[in-house]
Write a protein that holds these residues in place. Structure first.
Motif, PDB file in Angstrom:
ATOM      1  N   ILE A 163       0.839  -1.211   0.000  1.00 52.41           N
ATOM      2  CA  ILE A 163       0.000   0.000   0.000  1.00 52.41           C
ATOM      3  C   ILE A 163       0.868   1.252   0.000  1.00 52.41           C
ATOM      4  N   VAL A 164       1.926   1.263   0.811  1.00 53.89           N
ATOM      5  CA  VAL A 164       2.806   2.433   0.875  1.00 53.89           C
ATOM      6  C   VAL A 164       3.520   2.653  -0.455  1.00 53.89           C
ATOM      7  N   LEU A 165       4.052   1.595  -1.035  1.00 56.38           N
ATOM      8  CA  LEU A 165       4.765   1.740  -2.312  1.00 56.38           C
ATOM      9  C   LEU A 165       3.826   2.178  -3.419  1.00 56.38           C
ATOM     10  N   ASN A 166       2.612   1.656  -3.425  1.00 57.17           N
ATOM     11  CA  ASN A 166       1.646   2.096  -4.431  1.00 57.17           C
ATOM     12  C   ASN A 166       1.302   3.566  -4.250  1.00 57.17           C
ATOM     13  N   GLY A 167       1.230   3.999  -2.993  1.00 62.18           N
ATOM     14  CA  GLY A 167       0.978   5.414  -2.745  1.00 62.18           C
ATOM     15  C   GLY A 167       2.070   6.301  -3.319  1.00 62.18           C
ATOM     16  N   LEU A 168       3.317   5.864  -3.209  1.00 67.23           N
ATOM     17  CA  LEU A 168       4.423   6.619  -3.794  1.00 67.23           C
ATOM     18  C   LEU A 168       4.290   6.709  -5.308  1.00 67.23           C
ATOM     19  N   VAL A 169       3.956   5.596  -5.935  1.00 68.51           N
ATOM     20  CA  VAL A 169       3.812   5.584  -7.396  1.00 68.51           C
ATOM     21  C   VAL A 169       2.682   6.507  -7.831  1.00 68.51           C
ATOM     22  N   LEU A 170       1.550   6.425  -7.159  1.00 68.88           N
ATOM     23  CA  LEU A 170       0.402   7.240  -7.548  1.00 68.88           C
ATOM     24  C   LEU A 170       0.680   8.726  -7.334  1.00 68.88           C
ATOM     25  N   GLY A 171       1.365   9.060  -6.243  1.00 62.04           N
ATOM     26  CA  GLY A 171       1.736  10.453  -6.040  1.00 62.04           C
ATOM     27  C   GLY A 171       2.620  10.963  -7.157  1.00 62.04           C
ATOM     28  N   ALA A 172       3.592  10.149  -7.569  1.00 65.26           N
ATOM     29  CA  ALA A 172       4.486  10.545  -8.655  1.00 65.26           C
ATOM     30  C   ALA A 172       3.729  10.731  -9.963  1.00 65.26           C
ATOM     31  N   VAL A 173       2.820   9.818 -10.271  1.00 66.85           N
ATOM     32  CA  VAL A 173       2.073   9.895 -11.530  1.00 66.85           C
ATOM     33  C   VAL A 173       1.161  11.123 -11.547  1.00 66.85           C
TER      34      VAL A 173
ATOM     35  N   ILE B 117       6.491   2.604 -14.150  1.00 67.66           N
ATOM     36  CA  ILE B 117       7.211   2.880 -12.901  1.00 67.66           C
ATOM     37  C   ILE B 117       7.087   1.702 -11.951  1.00 67.66           C
ATOM     38  N   ASP B 118       5.886   1.152 -11.857  1.00 63.81           N
ATOM     39  CA  ASP B 118       5.662   0.047 -10.931  1.00 63.81           C
ATOM     40  C   ASP B 118       6.454  -1.191 -11.338  1.00 63.81           C
ATOM     41  N   ALA B 119       6.476  -1.478 -12.639  1.00 63.16           N
ATOM     42  CA  ALA B 119       7.145  -2.701 -13.103  1.00 63.16           C
ATOM     43  C   ALA B 119       8.657  -2.587 -13.079  1.00 63.16           C
ATOM     44  N   SER B 120       9.182  -1.374 -13.017  1.00 64.90           N
ATOM     45  CA  SER B 120      10.642  -1.216 -13.043  1.00 64.90           C
ATOM     46  C   SER B 120      11.179  -0.788 -11.682  1.00 64.90           C
ATOM     47  N   LEU B 121      10.921   0.442 -11.287  1.00 58.65           N
ATOM     48  CA  LEU B 121      11.499   0.964 -10.051  1.00 58.65           C
ATOM     49  C   LEU B 121      10.945   0.290  -8.801  1.00 58.65           C
ATOM     50  N   VAL B 122       9.654   0.009  -8.799  1.00 59.69           N
ATOM     51  CA  VAL B 122       9.063  -0.580  -7.586  1.00 59.69           C
ATOM     52  C   VAL B 122       9.389  -2.059  -7.492  1.00 59.69           C
ATOM     53  N   ARG B 123       9.014  -2.845  -8.519  1.00 60.82           N
ATOM     54  CA  ARG B 123       9.254  -4.293  -8.461  1.00 60.82           C
ATOM     55  C   ARG B 123      10.748  -4.621  -8.528  1.00 60.82           C
ATOM     56  N   GLY B 124      11.528  -3.807  -9.276  1.00 63.87           N
ATOM     57  CA  GLY B 124      12.933  -4.123  -9.452  1.00 63.87           C
ATOM     58  C   GLY B 124      13.835  -3.618  -8.344  1.00 63.87           C
ATOM     59  N   VAL B 125      13.438  -2.512  -7.667  1.00 63.41           N
ATOM     60  CA  VAL B 125      14.323  -1.912  -6.669  1.00 63.41           C
ATOM     61  C   VAL B 125      13.677  -1.859  -5.283  1.00 63.41           C
ATOM     62  N   LEU B 126      12.527  -1.193  -5.175  1.00 61.36           N
ATOM     63  CA  LEU B 126      11.974  -0.944  -3.850  1.00 61.36           C
ATOM     64  C   LEU B 126      11.497  -2.219  -3.151  1.00 61.36           C
ATOM     65  N   VAL B 127      10.875  -3.130  -3.882  1.00 59.28           N
ATOM     66  CA  VAL B 127      10.414  -4.365  -3.244  1.00 59.28           C
ATOM     67  C   VAL B 127      11.580  -5.198  -2.716  1.00 59.28           C
ATOM     68  N   PRO B 128      12.609  -5.513  -3.531  1.00 60.37           N
ATOM     69  CA  PRO B 128      13.727  -6.266  -2.963  1.00 60.37           C
ATOM     70  C   PRO B 128      14.444  -5.524  -1.849  1.00 60.37           C
ATOM     71  N   ALA B 129      14.567  -4.188  -1.970  1.00 62.94           N
ATOM     72  CA  ALA B 129      15.235  -3.430  -0.916  1.00 62.94           C
ATOM     73  C   ALA B 129      14.462  -3.528   0.390  1.00 62.94           C
ATOM     74  N   PHE B 130      13.166  -3.341   0.318  1.00 65.62           N
ATOM     75  CA  PHE B 130      12.350  -3.418   1.527  1.00 65.62           C
ATOM     76  C   PHE B 130      12.406  -4.817   2.130  1.00 65.62           C
ATOM     77  N   MET B 131      12.247  -5.832   1.296  1.00 64.20           N
ATOM     78  CA  MET B 131      12.201  -7.197   1.814  1.00 64.20           C
ATOM     79  C   MET B 131      13.559  -7.631   2.362  1.00 64.20           C
ATOM     80  N   ARG B 132      14.641  -7.057   1.843  1.00 66.21           N
ATOM     81  CA  ARG B 132      15.962  -7.359   2.418  1.00 66.21           C
ATOM     82  C   ARG B 132      16.095  -6.738   3.802  1.00 66.21           C
ATOM     83  N   VAL B 133      15.651  -5.484   3.945  1.00 64.45           N
ATOM     84  CA  VAL B 133      15.747  -4.806   5.237  1.00 64.45           C
ATOM     85  C   VAL B 133      14.837  -5.469   6.266  1.00 64.45           C
TER      86      VAL B 133
END
Length: 773
Positions: free
Chosen positions: A578-588, A699-715
């Protein structure tokens, strides 16, 4: 559940296809009738004061003028005898047309306000029934350049509605002619075969027909917007590609493990079918939230989107597996060369030269080395890679701080459109805007003196050009014309109404201030006053959206949270999504403000900058949120599959992204193409919808799924899967889980480094064999 469903499908695949064929024929016949039932408009709150005022004016006073004919003298002025005679003749002719409830003009005593500042143009205004409006606009448009002392151009709300409807139909055909061939080519490249590439288009077509049929039925009971056709087409095609890409790729993957076609079908339904069910549910939930908003434009989008998603989802889960079972290995038929073949041959060469990884399985062969490398690098330095992406998304959202809103008028159309031409002339060459008048309805009996006093006060308000009423015409706090024959149209048994003609843009902030000031004036004793018109529609529409927005956001967050909890058994992952989707929607939305309100790239896309239409951010929010959750489910399904098998967190994330990265990227590009096609249209708010949705998907398929999701799940580590004991107990009993048989945990380190050999070809797709369960 899905194992039983798969057994039913594999037991009677031909029966499934026969039933589907009957549905397609019926939906096609029913759907064709939808187009004649759909309406333009629908951006106002039907329960607001402005809508109530419009209903009263329409039923008791013959309706407010909605057709404007701009009459221009070929030479001289509108007061020349030949021009005046032509103007009177045109007014009389229009008044006799079917569906016209009254016509007046500068030449028939309506006053000098209907004459332009340079006296070369004048107006004929009329109230026309909706059933005849399009025909009249077309008639006078066709006669615009006929010989004679004047030229005639139709405009007003009737002209705007006709032109928007025509533009939507033309834009839809253009978008389809642009998107479908490109999509087909990309699918052929992705699958390296024609048969497999045609299947997603077939699923999408069934979804579109189902959506049209649903709109036809719903339009019999309530108002449905014509813009729902655009959403049904783009969403049906996009989701059809998403779900079919997932299903076909999983089926080919299962064949590559050595399963026969029946076992491969069962495994596909059990794994991909479950993912599609949850994915479709998240999209439906996001779309259903639009039903809480009063404008029927948004409700129509919900009707179309829910119907298309449901039909597409069922087609992908039930019909497509039956087709795959009958095709078997022939799903790989009609292989093509070119780029797809080159990619496949190079990969085979790399893999032949590389040593096989110890313990490698056919499923590992479907991984993307690129996406595994991305996940690995991100998880090595999660904060260093993730925080810059968050900062970028916040920067893109910054223009939201100065967003402004409006309702569609002629300026949403391109510059050469007939009603837009008339609208520009009215704003530039006339001292008051007759098409932007406020209709002030006074319910209840009142005296002539009280009405005159009220009209006087209205005419003193800033931004008022004049006030027309049963008590005469008023300007600047004084009566300028006594009551005349035309004043009778302002009186009815139940009360009266006044037309407040503004000297300002009704869509501006000053126009909205005028509505608030008019509503704040003391009203004649014993009466109720309702203020309607363009400015009032905008004011009430903004209030209707803002009042329901907290409820909508709360509902979509809660429903998404529950669905993802049932899918994953975690409380952390739904919050993350939900938080990551909020970031994407704000950017769009920020980018949308920068482009469509501030005017950057206006020359490229051919629109006039202006406020964002009140309903469009809500539509964009719901569609983009649902589609983003679509890909969230795709990725989490593979990560969860690894986690449930006992694979360590970092390896599970890397494997999940490696096995879904290619298919999510391919699906996102294809889906973005279908929505971006609408940016080539000529209606500004549909351009914004198409471009904004495409940007959100990418944006969702690249920056979110490729960077933010793995980064969050690693932390987060093992906390990703945390839930309190009572909820774990609840998920064990009500969560829908039907995973494939567990595989042995990987013997790799916490973060696996991909070997250079890449991925063997086997019998899977050369570019899209990475799939999700």
């Amino acid at each position: 559940m899905f194992t039983r469903l798969a057994g039913t499908i594999t037991g009677r695949p031909r029966l499934v296809l026969i039933v589907t064929l009957i549905f397609v024929v019926g939906a096609g016949v029913l759907g064709v009738g939808a187009f004649g039932k759909l309406l333009t408009g629908g951006f106002d709150d039907p329960r607001s004061d402005s809508s109530r005022a419009a209903d009263i004016v329409d039923t008791q006073f013959g309706g407010a003028p909605n057709l404007v004919l701009l009459v221009t003298a070929r030479s001289g002025t509108v007061d020349d005898p030949a021009v005046a005679a032509a103007g009177r003749s045109l007014t009389a002719e229009l008044g006799q047309e079917p569906g016209v409830r009254g016509a007046t003009s500068y030449w028939t005593g309506a006053g000098p306000s209907l004459r332009s500042d340079d006296s070369r143009e004048a107006l004929v205004v009329a109230t026309v029934d909706d059933d005849h409006a399009d025909d009249l606009v077309t008639k006078y448009e066709d006669a615009a350049d006929a010989s004679g002392p004047v030229t005639v151009r139709p405009g007003g709300q009737a002209g705007v509605n006709r032109d928007i409807g025509d533009s939507v139909s033309t834009d839809l055909a253009t978008a389809e002619s642009f998107a479908i061939p490109i999509t087909l080519v990309l699918l052929v490249i992705a699958f390296a075969g024609v048969v497999a590439a045609l299947l997603p288009l077939g699923v999408g077509l069934i979804g579109i027909l189902g959506g049209f049929a649903a709109l036809s039925v719903i339009a019999e009971a309530t108002d449905v917007s014509i813009f729902a056709v655009n959403l049904a087409t783009s969403l049906g095609l996009g989701l059809g590609i998403d779900y079919a890409l997932l299903t076909v790729s999983r089926f080919r993957e299962e064949l590559a493990t050595g399963k026969d076609k029946r076992a491969a079908t069962v495994a596909t339904v059990r794994t991909a079918g479950r993912t599609i069910l949850f994915s479709g549910a998240t999209v439906i939930v996001a779309l259903a939230v639009m039903l809480v908003f009063p404008p029927f434009f948004l409700k129509s989008m919900a009707y179309a989107g829910i119907a298309v998603t449901l039909v597409t989802m069922l087609t992908a889960v039930v019909v497509l597996p039956a087709v795959l079972l009958l095709l078997g290995e022939r799903v790989n038929a009609l292989r093509v060369g070119g780029l797809a073949g080159l990619i496949r041959r190079r990969r085979v060469a790399r893999e032949s030269a590389a040593p096989a990884a110890a313990g490698a399985t056919p499923r590992e062969a479907t991984e993307s080395p690129f996406w595994r490398a991305v996940a690995t690098q991100v998880m090595r330095r999660p904060l260093l890679t993730g925080l810059p992406v968050v900062a970028l998304l916040l920067l893109l959202a910054a223009p939201l701080l100065h967003v402004s809103f409006g309702t569609p008028d002629d300026r949403v159309l391109s510059g050469g459109t007939p009603s837009r031409v008339v609208g520009d002339v009215l704003r530039d060459d006339f001292g008051s805007n007759v098409s932007g008048a406020l209709d002030v309805v006074v319910n209840g009996p009142t005296t002539t003196g009280a009405l005159a006093g009220y009209a006087t006060e209205l005419s003193r308000l800033p931004g008022v050009g004049r006030v027309d009423s049963a008590a005469g015409e008023f300007r600047g706090g004084a009566r300028t014309e006594p009551p005349g024959p035309a004043s009778a149209r302002f009186t009815a048994d139940a009360g009266t109404y006044l037309r407040v003609i503004p000297s300002i843009d009704p869509m501006s902030t000053a126009g909205q201030d005028l509505v608030r000031e008019a509503r704040a004036l003391p009203v004649p004793a014993g009466t109720e006053v309702l203020v309607g018109g363009q400015s009032a529609y905008l004011t009430d529409g903004k209030h209707a959206i803002s009042a329901k927005l907290p409820l909508a956001i709360g509902l979509i967050a809660l429903a998404t949270f529950v669905l993802l909890f049932l899918f994953t058994g975690s409380l952390v992952l739904p919050l993350k999504a939900i938080v990551l989707n909020g970031l994407v929607l704000g950017a769009v939305l920020g980018v949308s403000v920068w482009i469509f309100q501030d005017g950057h790239l206006a020359g490229l896309f051919g629109f006039t900058p202006g406020p964002l239409d009140t309903s469009m951010p809500v539509l964009l929010f719901c569609i983009a949120f649902g589609l983003s959750m679509d890909y969230e489910v795709f990725l989490l399904s593979r990560i969860k599959e690894q986690h449930d098998a006992g694979v360590p967190n970092t390896e599970a994330v890397a494997t999940g992204l490696a096995r879904t990265g290619r298919i999510v990227t391919t699906a996102a590009v294809l889906l973005a193409v279908t929505f971006a096609a609408f940016a080539t249209g000529s209606v500004r708010f549909m351009q914004m919808f198409g471009l904004g949705t495409a940007l959100a998907i990418l944006i969702d398929a690249s920056l979110v799924r490729g960077v933010l999701v793995p980064a969050f799940m690693r932390v987060a580590g093992n906390a990703n899967w945390w839930a309190p004991a009572p909820l774990r107990w609840l998920h064990a009993r009500v969560g829908l889980s039907e995973a494939s048989p567990p595989v042995a945990p990987a013997a790799s380190a916490a973060i696996a480094i991909p070997h250079p050999g890449g991925e063997p070809d086997g019998r899977t797709s050369s570019t899209t064999s990475a799939t999700v369960s």
